[in-house]
Design an enzyme around this catalytic site. Sequence first.
Site, PDB file in Angstrom:
ATOM      1  N   LYS A   1      -9.473   2.502  -8.130  1.00 45.61           N
ATOM      2  CA  LYS A   1     -10.713   1.998  -7.836  1.00 45.61           C
ATOM      3  C   LYS A   1     -11.177   1.627  -9.677  1.00 45.61           C
ATOM      4  CE  LYS A   1     -10.453   3.506  -3.834  1.00 45.61           C
ATOM      5  NZ  LYS A   1     -10.386   3.005  -2.452  1.00 45.61           N
TER       6      LYS A   1
HETATM    7  C1  LIG Z   1     -10.709   3.899  -1.514  1.00 42.20           C
HETATM    8  C2  LIG Z   1     -11.717   3.867  -0.556  1.00 42.20           C
HETATM    9  C3  LIG Z   1     -12.151   4.773   0.191  1.00 42.20           C
HETATM   10  C4  LIG Z   1     -11.805   6.040   0.271  1.00 42.20           C
HETATM   11  O1  LIG Z   1     -12.029   6.665  -1.172  1.00 42.20           O
HETATM   12  P1  LIG Z   1     -10.835   8.046  -1.408  1.00 42.20           P
HETATM   13  O2  LIG Z   1     -11.495   8.598  -2.818  1.00 42.20           O
HETATM   14  O3  LIG Z   1      -9.241   7.427  -1.647  1.00 42.20           O
HETATM   15  O4  LIG Z   1     -11.204   8.982  -0.416  1.00 42.20           O
HETATM   16  C5  LIG Z   1     -13.329   4.559   1.298  1.00 42.20           C
HETATM   17  N1  LIG Z   1     -13.652   3.168   1.427  1.00 42.20           N
HETATM   18  C6  LIG Z   1     -12.846   2.090   0.785  1.00 42.20           C
HETATM   19  C7  LIG Z   1     -13.575   0.847   1.103  1.00 42.20           C
HETATM   20  C8  LIG Z   1     -12.034   2.531  -0.023  1.00 42.20           C
HETATM   21  O5  LIG Z   1     -11.602   1.329  -0.930  1.00 42.20           O
END
Ligand SMILES: *Cc1c(COP(=O)(O)O)cnc(C)c1O
Length: 430
Positions: free
Chosen positions: A206
């Site tokens: 992210k």
């Molecule tokens: C990465 C992601 C998640 C989940 O986040 P995590 O921290 O990996 O559990 C949920 N929704 C979207 C769109 C994502 O890209």
Amino acid sequence: MNSNEKLAIDGGTPVRTRPLPQEWCGAHYMDGMESDAAARVCQSKTLFRYYGLDLQNEVSQLEQEFASMTGSKYALAVSSGTCALQVALGALGIGPGDEVLVQGYFWVSTVGAVVRSGAIPVLVDSDNTFDIDPQDAAKKITSRTKAVLVVHMGGVIGRIKEIVALARQRNMKVIEDCAQAASASQYNVKAGTFGDMGIFSFQMNKHMTSGEGGMVITNDENLYRRAFAVHDLGYPRNDEGRLVMDDPSLQLWGIGCRMSELTAAVARVQLTKLGRITSAMRSAKLKIKQALEGMLTFREVLDPDGDAGSFLMTVLPTREQSLRFTEALRAEGIVADQGGMYPIHMDDWGLHIYYNVASLVNKRGISAVSPWQMAENRASAHVSYAKGTCPHLDDMISRTVIFCIASVLTEEDVQDIIAAYRKVAAAVCQ
Ligand SMILES: *Cc1c(COP(=O)(O)O)cnc(C)c1O
């Protein structure tokens, strides 16, 4: 350069041979500041957020800083984006008997949170933004629809204002999954603040990262208080961090996804860099798109100035062209090191696409009784998730190449990307 040159895939000379930087946008910006912050927390011997030998209040400071970055009243730090989704649905009281509208282009965690709540996800088709099509959303509403879960994939926000207006009319809540959209905005309103609740992730892929971690934001005090209880042990805490169990309005069940002080210390440093990270991606993406204007069609972005810039999606006229485009770009050397997966044809993008999620298509639950088999959900049991459920999205996916814009591209990298896209477009799209 001569754009009618022989493609590398046909034996020509590739545009470049040096790999591009990998996708991990936040990680590229790590320096001594993150490790110093982590060391400070370890030296305090207090890694728990509510009490200890020498509390540093890293998590609560992160929450305040994140709330101020987004312009929301409340922020609650959690251990992942997946947990943040579960906490938001719990705060809204969504469960068996409820339907939640969600787009078909998401991450598996988005739809998983709905299923694990015992509610039924109902797929809504996308428009050219690849986000929810408000007109199709209106058609999918039933008397059971409680909420709409909008996902701002790849740092781009779709027709969120129309979706929120529809939700207000039809008495539905809006949750924004901003796991891929930290610091994205639309006409100066930040992702996560259009609807009732927004969630974020700080996982490795992210915009800002502490390896794992997440955030829930809202302006609604009651939703914040419920979210707090759900993320912890089901109860509020007092100023000393001790549980308060005698408030009859807040006796819930917690899922234990608190953030640790160590995670928050790293995330706080990353948050100070978030603006730089996204503006680097945004300006590279804008430069690439501008240079290719008129040659290629891209995902519709309503407000390019608010695009976080992490992904470039190119929609080709036909599936055959999009498959060849992908392979030809890779052959030109437009590919990251360490086995980088981008550019990739969207059909191959695994758990981002509804029909690739076997547990959704086959309607699985965790326990023996899945939500689709519950008596409360009988009226929703017929809902389908097979390919074809979102025809416009399916068609776009079948023709789209997705490429990750790294946060540390040099001017030379950007020029090579432009040259390769031009060369391949000239050969594939004539
Ligand atoms: C990465 C992601 C998640 C989940 O986040 P995590 O921290 O990996 O559990 C949920 N929704 C979207 C769109 C994502 O890209």
